[in-house]
Motif scaffolding. Structure first.
Motif, short mmCIF file in Angstrom:
data_model
loop_
_atom_site.label_atom_id
_atom_site.label_comp_id
_atom_site.label_asym_id
_atom_site.label_seq_id
_atom_site.Cartn_x
_atom_site.Cartn_y
_atom_site.Cartn_z
N MET A 146 8.61 13.73 7.10
CA MET A 146 9.07 12.18 7.28
C MET A 146 8.94 11.47 5.86
SD MET A 146 10.00 12.25 10.23
CE MET A 146 10.23 10.74 10.71
N ARG A 147 9.85 10.45 5.57
CA ARG A 147 9.80 9.41 4.49
C ARG A 147 9.19 8.14 5.17
NH1 ARG A 147 10.95 8.80 -0.78
NH2 ARG A 147 11.35 6.58 -1.33
N ILE A 148 8.12 7.63 4.64
CA ILE A 148 7.48 6.45 5.10
C ILE A 148 7.52 5.36 3.97
CG2 ILE A 148 5.73 5.04 6.19
CD1 ILE A 148 4.85 8.10 7.48
N SER A 149 8.48 4.34 3.94
CA SER A 149 8.41 3.45 2.72
C SER A 149 8.45 1.95 3.40
CB SER A 149 9.83 3.82 2.05
OG SER A 149 10.87 3.62 2.93
N GLY A 150 8.27 1.14 2.60
CA GLY A 150 8.38 -0.26 2.66
C GLY A 150 7.15 -0.94 2.07
N PRO A 151 6.99 -2.33 2.08
CA PRO A 151 5.99 -3.17 1.52
C PRO A 151 4.71 -2.76 2.43
CG PRO A 151 7.38 -4.72 2.63
CD PRO A 151 8.34 -3.15 2.21
N ARG A 152 4.78 -2.44 3.46
CA ARG A 152 3.62 -2.18 4.47
C ARG A 152 3.44 -0.90 4.72
NH1 ARG A 152 2.04 -6.79 7.38
NH2 ARG A 152 0.22 -5.45 7.42
N ALA A 153 4.22 0.07 4.17
CA ALA A 153 3.84 1.39 4.17
C ALA A 153 2.59 1.88 3.93
CB ALA A 153 4.60 2.24 3.48
N ARG A 154 1.77 1.52 2.98
CA ARG A 154 0.25 1.50 2.90
C ARG A 154 -0.42 1.22 3.98
NH1 ARG A 154 -0.11 0.02 -1.78
NH2 ARG A 154 0.20 2.04 -3.13
N ASP A 155 -0.43 0.23 4.24
CA ASP A 155 -1.13 -0.46 5.50
C ASP A 155 -0.92 0.27 6.75
OD1 ASP A 155 -1.95 -2.37 3.93
OD2 ASP A 155 -0.38 -3.80 4.32
#
Length: 202
Positions: A146-155
């Motif tokens: 799975m690819r998890i991305s975006g400005p809140r991905a780390r959170d």
């Protein structure tokens, strides 16, 4: 389980095998087709609060996966063979190294997760490199990435994974073997967006 139980119940009411005429016997035509492990779970669409999406989730398809393990006394020769074939050096610490369509993610002492295109003959090429120097196991059917991305991905991932994903500790190219909801997973960061890829059992 219900369809299975019904099928068993019906079979007990059918005629004995020795009473079925040979010309009447037939075999069902069963065909298998590729299906995403998340077909009934990851429903495409927008979920959550309105506004710019903070986290985007996508399944990476069309990949071949394999485990590569080296024998201690032959690790140098194995690393050299892989670098000649794929143009990339096997990482010696928890990290990801890539060249073209092939990537290698450190997964333990003298062990790596190899990733390539499904059409790239990854397992055969790895087996040719390993020879008597190591072991190759095809994992294509046992893992989903799975690819998890975006400005809140780390959170979002920090709520799921018991590891430090702070930028100072886990940046682009970093990788880790850990757990998520009591399942073993493999995670690595691919860019500064940030974006992560996570390999999970099917």
């Amino acid at each position: 389980m219900i369809p299975f139980a019904i099928a068993m119940w019906k079979s007990r009411l059918g005629p004995r095998a020795d009473m079925i005429h040979r010309e009447a016997a037939h075999v069902s035509d069963i065909s298998l087709s590729a299906r995403s492990a998340l077909a009934t779970v990851a429903i495409p669409g927008r979920h959550g609060a309105a506004g710019t999406p903070g986290v985007m989730l996508a399944e990476l398809r069309g990949l071949a996966l394999a485990s590569l393990a080296g024998r201690g006394e032959n690790i140098g020769a194995l690393t050299a063979a892989v670098e000649r074939e794929f143009g990339v050096a096997l990482p010696s610490r928890p990290s990801r190294a890539a060249q073209g369509t092939a990537a290698f993610v450190w997964s333990g002492h003298n062990q790596w997760l190899a990733i390539g295109e499904a059409s790239g003959d990854l397992v055969r090429r790895l087996a040719a490199c390993a020879g008597d120097l190591g072991y190759v196991t095809d994992l294509t059917g046992s893992r989903t990435i799975m690819r998890i991305s975006g400005p809140r991905a780390r959170d979002g991932l920090m709520k799921l994974l018991p590891i430090d994903l702070d930028e100072a500790a886990f940046g682009v190219g970093s990788a880790a073997s850990t757990v998520a909801a009591h399942m073993p997973v493999h995670v690595w960061q691919t860019d500064e967006a940030p974006a992560y890829e996570i390999a999970v059992p099917r």
